[in-house]
Write an enzyme that holds these catalytic residues in place. Sequence first.
Site, PDB file in Angstrom:
ATOM      1  CG  HIS A   1      -3.444  13.458 -24.578  1.00 19.89           C
ATOM      2  ND1 HIS A   1      -3.990  14.116 -23.499  1.00 19.89           N
ATOM      3  CD2 HIS A   1      -2.194  13.105 -24.201  1.00 19.89           C
ATOM      4  CE1 HIS A   1      -3.103  14.170 -22.522  1.00 19.89           C
ATOM      5  NE2 HIS A   1      -2.007  13.565 -22.917  1.00 19.89           N
TER       6      HIS A   1
ATOM      7  NE  ARG B   1      -0.948  17.415 -11.940  1.00 21.45           N
ATOM      8  CZ  ARG B   1      -0.229  16.588 -11.213  1.00 21.45           C
ATOM      9  NH1 ARG B   1      -0.353  16.561  -9.916  1.00 21.45           N
ATOM     10  NH2 ARG B   1       0.640  15.782 -11.772  1.00 21.45           N
TER      11      ARG B   1
ATOM     12  CD  GLU C   1      -5.478  16.142 -14.280  1.00 26.32           C
ATOM     13  OE1 GLU C   1      -4.830  16.876 -15.035  1.00 26.32           O
ATOM     14  OE2 GLU C   1      -5.119  15.001 -13.959  1.00 26.32           O
TER      15      GLU C   1
ATOM     16  CG  HIS D   1       4.040  13.337 -24.501  1.00 30.97           C
ATOM     17  ND1 HIS D   1       2.668  13.213 -24.501  1.00 30.97           N
ATOM     18  CD2 HIS D   1       4.321  14.307 -23.595  1.00 30.97           C
ATOM     19  CE1 HIS D   1       2.149  14.067 -23.634  1.00 30.97           C
ATOM     20  NE2 HIS D   1       3.132  14.742 -23.075  1.00 30.97           N
TER      21      HIS D   1
ATOM     22  CD  GLU E   1       5.073  18.341 -21.735  1.00 30.44           C
ATOM     23  OE1 GLU E   1       4.671  19.352 -21.137  1.00 30.44           O
ATOM     24  OE2 GLU E   1       4.312  17.463 -22.193  1.00 30.44           O
TER      25      GLU E   1
ATOM     26  CE  LYS F   1      -1.785  13.874 -13.349  1.00 30.59           C
ATOM     27  NZ  LYS F   1      -2.236  14.209 -14.709  1.00 30.59           N
TER      28      LYS F   1
ATOM     29  CG  HIS G   1      -0.640  17.903 -22.913  1.00 33.00           C
ATOM     30  ND1 HIS G   1       0.170  19.009 -23.056  1.00 33.00           N
ATOM     31  CD2 HIS G   1       0.143  16.931 -22.375  1.00 33.00           C
ATOM     32  CE1 HIS G   1       1.379  18.716 -22.606  1.00 33.00           C
ATOM     33  NE2 HIS G   1       1.391  17.465 -22.197  1.00 33.00           N
TER      34      HIS G   1
ATOM     35  CE  LYS H   1       3.995  17.870 -13.651  1.00 31.31           C
ATOM     36  NZ  LYS H   1       4.063  16.573 -14.286  1.00 31.31           N
TER      37      LYS H   1
ATOM     38  NE  ARG I   1      -3.825  -2.211   2.270  1.00 30.59           N
ATOM     39  CZ  ARG I   1      -3.537  -3.294   2.978  1.00 30.59           C
ATOM     40  NH1 ARG I   1      -2.444  -3.331   3.716  1.00 30.59           N
ATOM     41  NH2 ARG I   1      -4.325  -4.336   2.940  1.00 30.59           N
TER      42      ARG I   1
ATOM     43  CG  ASN J   1      -4.328  18.718 -20.164  1.00 28.87           C
ATOM     44  OD1 ASN J   1      -3.413  17.890 -20.193  1.00 28.87           O
ATOM     45  ND2 ASN J   1      -5.583  18.393 -20.306  1.00 28.87           N
TER      46      ASN J   1
HETATM   47  N1  LIG Z   1       3.631  10.787 -14.611  1.00 24.12           N
HETATM   48  C1  LIG Z   1       3.505  11.878 -15.333  1.00 24.12           C
HETATM   49  O1  LIG Z   1       3.076  12.926 -14.840  1.00 24.12           O
HETATM   50  C2  LIG Z   1       3.938  11.858 -16.767  1.00 24.12           C
HETATM   51  C3  LIG Z   1       4.087  13.054 -17.461  1.00 24.12           C
HETATM   52  C4  LIG Z   1       4.539  13.016 -18.773  1.00 24.12           C
HETATM   53  C5  LIG Z   1       4.840  11.799 -19.370  1.00 24.12           C
HETATM   54  N2  LIG Z   1       4.681  10.646 -18.662  1.00 24.12           N
HETATM   55  C6  LIG Z   1       5.000   9.343 -19.263  1.00 24.12           C
HETATM   56  O2  LIG Z   1       6.363   9.339 -19.635  1.00 24.12           O
HETATM   57  C7  LIG Z   1       6.549   8.420 -20.710  1.00 24.12           C
HETATM   58  C8  LIG Z   1       7.428   9.050 -21.752  1.00 24.12           C
HETATM   59  O3  LIG Z   1       8.667   9.354 -21.167  1.00 24.12           O
HETATM   60  P1  LIG Z   1       9.998   9.578 -22.045  1.00 24.12           P
HETATM   61  O4  LIG Z   1       9.723  10.566 -23.095  1.00 24.12           O
HETATM   62  O5  LIG Z   1      11.088   9.784 -21.098  1.00 24.12           O
HETATM   63  O6  LIG Z   1      10.110   8.207 -22.846  1.00 24.12           O
HETATM   64  P2  LIG Z   1      10.751   6.783 -22.470  1.00 24.12           P
HETATM   65  O7  LIG Z   1      10.758   6.532 -21.032  1.00 24.12           O
HETATM   66  O8  LIG Z   1      10.031   5.815 -23.344  1.00 24.12           O
HETATM   67  O9  LIG Z   1      12.258   6.942 -22.965  1.00 24.12           O
HETATM   68  C9  LIG Z   1      12.510   7.203 -24.332  1.00 24.12           C
HETATM   69  C10 LIG Z   1      13.649   6.318 -24.842  1.00 24.12           C
HETATM   70  O10 LIG Z   1      14.892   6.823 -24.366  1.00 24.12           O
HETATM   71  C11 LIG Z   1      15.646   5.793 -23.742  1.00 24.12           C
HETATM   72  N3  LIG Z   1      16.473   6.460 -22.725  1.00 24.12           N
HETATM   73  C12 LIG Z   1      16.082   6.928 -21.524  1.00 24.12           C
HETATM   74  N4  LIG Z   1      17.080   7.602 -20.943  1.00 24.12           N
HETATM   75  C13 LIG Z   1      18.129   7.543 -21.770  1.00 24.12           C
HETATM   76  C14 LIG Z   1      19.455   8.070 -21.734  1.00 24.12           C
HETATM   77  N5  LIG Z   1      19.860   8.856 -20.740  1.00 24.12           N
HETATM   78  N6  LIG Z   1      20.284   7.788 -22.765  1.00 24.12           N
HETATM   79  C15 LIG Z   1      19.848   7.052 -23.816  1.00 24.12           C
HETATM   80  N7  LIG Z   1      18.611   6.561 -23.926  1.00 24.12           N
HETATM   81  C16 LIG Z   1      17.753   6.810 -22.918  1.00 24.12           C
HETATM   82  C17 LIG Z   1      14.602   4.837 -23.229  1.00 24.12           C
HETATM   83  O11 LIG Z   1      15.110   3.545 -23.031  1.00 24.12           O
HETATM   84  C18 LIG Z   1      13.559   4.882 -24.350  1.00 24.12           C
HETATM   85  O12 LIG Z   1      13.924   4.030 -25.397  1.00 24.12           O
HETATM   86  C19 LIG Z   1       5.167   8.057 -21.198  1.00 24.12           C
HETATM   87  O13 LIG Z   1       4.842   6.770 -20.760  1.00 24.12           O
HETATM   88  C20 LIG Z   1       4.262   9.077 -20.535  1.00 24.12           C
HETATM   89  O14 LIG Z   1       2.963   8.570 -20.307  1.00 24.12           O
HETATM   90  C21 LIG Z   1       4.254  10.655 -17.371  1.00 24.12           C
END
Ligand SMILES: NC(=O)c1ccc[n+]([C@@H]2O[C@H](COP(=O)([O-])OP(=O)(O)OC[C@H]3O[C@@H](n4cnc5c(N)ncnc54)[C@H](O)[C@@H]3O)[C@@H](O)[C@H]2O)c1
Length: 362
Positions: A256, A245, A241, A268, A189, A147, A252, A231, A125, A249
């Site tokens: 999306h 917050r 949200e 993204h 972003e 999140k 977005h 942020k 939990r 968006n």
């Molecule tokens: N929780 C939240 O508030 C929130 C906000 C925005 C996005 N997200 C989530 O984040 C994800 C996208 O994140 P992202 O853009 O980081 O993509 P990702 O985590 O898929 O990473 C992108 C690619 O880069 C590689 N990588 C990561 N770090 C590296 C490094 N230092 N050197 C070389 N390669 C590296 C990864 O293995 C992957 O292939 C989505 O799932 C999205 O839903 C969450």
Amino acid sequence: MGPGPMGRATSIKVGGDQPYEVIVGTGIAAELTALVGARAESVVLIHASGHEQLAQPAVQALAAAGYTVHTEAVPAGEAAKDIAVATALWSRLAALKTSRSDAIVGLGGGAVTDLAGFVAATWLRGVRVVLVPTTLLGIVDAAVGGKTAINIPAGKNLVGAFHPPGGVLADLSTLATLPAAEYVSGLAEVIKAGFIADPVILDLIEQDPAGAAAPGGAHERELVERAVAMKAEVVAADLREAGRRESLNYGHTLGHAIEQAEHYRIRHGEAVAMGMMFAASVGRLAGRLDQATADRHGAILRSVGLPTKYEGVPWSQLREAMAVDKKTRGSRLRLIVLDGLARPGILADPPEQLLERAYQEA
Ligand SMILES: NC(=O)c1ccc[n+]([C@@H]2O[C@H](COP(=O)([O-])OP(=O)(O)OC[C@H]3O[C@@H](n4cnc5c(N)ncnc54)[C@H](O)[C@@H]3O)[C@@H](O)[C@H]2O)c1
């Protein structure tokens, strides 16, 4: 915000019921132990397979500080956010007898930090999680805000929990190996933060777009710190949200829809860039945003190599996807628009003709 007692690192506080720090700097893996804290004896460090090198400084820092460190590799990228991966991790935590006083570290892109946060939120939990984002998007967005989520066949991020981290370590040296396109995607972003809250970000990028578009640029640290501070401030005021917050968006809603239309094969930040163009165009046509600020969107996004015009599926399909975006309330469409630079506001139920015209003109 500001260089704190740690000298080389900056500490940005995220307030709220469960406050925590985001530590920003270069080559600062040693700071991880303070974020993990003295209560934990063992640490389970989750990272993407193939990125063992990236995890080394963190593993070494934790081991040197006396923690028992267990490393767990998960699939790289979005494949990590899967119930089967979470189940395998829960089984490992059981085998390792991970207790509520131990800690989980999630080191990787947003996909790994979302997964690690979700597993930490649900194990017993809720156990402490420290996030070490290694993508620009992860640093300025995914790791900050509490999140967590995994994906199911019905949709992305549909299963998750709010579980603020115990701390976030943003070590900019990890970005050196990030592919250029991933870095630029994260910059969308950062630019969003500039338009909705902190125009100095836009000035810094406009001074040196090429420098801003690759790791290690002269203004990288300031850009990251400003985007994280924005942020941090918004999510502290508003974890779940409603209210402020919602301004995060910006860009977005259409973003999306584009991601969905492209079956998530588009990054993204690229989708958000095109979504911001649309939001600026809506704001202008609704008489809320001046022409110059609207035009500034295209100029700055293009200058760092982000796409500004979507030419995939027809508008009607995107419009349908926008209607079922999980962030709309009920059936009413609520778009974030700007009433000027750094003045986000809501446009509820915009006329259909305005939306379509804004999309064509964006
Ligand atoms: N929780 C939240 O508030 C929130 C906000 C925005 C996005 N997200 C989530 O984040 C994800 C996208 O994140 P992202 O853009 O980081 O993509 P990702 O985590 O898929 O990473 C992108 C690619 O880069 C590689 N990588 C990561 N770090 C590296 C490094 N230092 N050197 C070389 N390669 C590296 C990864 O293995 C992957 O292939 C989505 O799932 C999205 O839903 C969450």
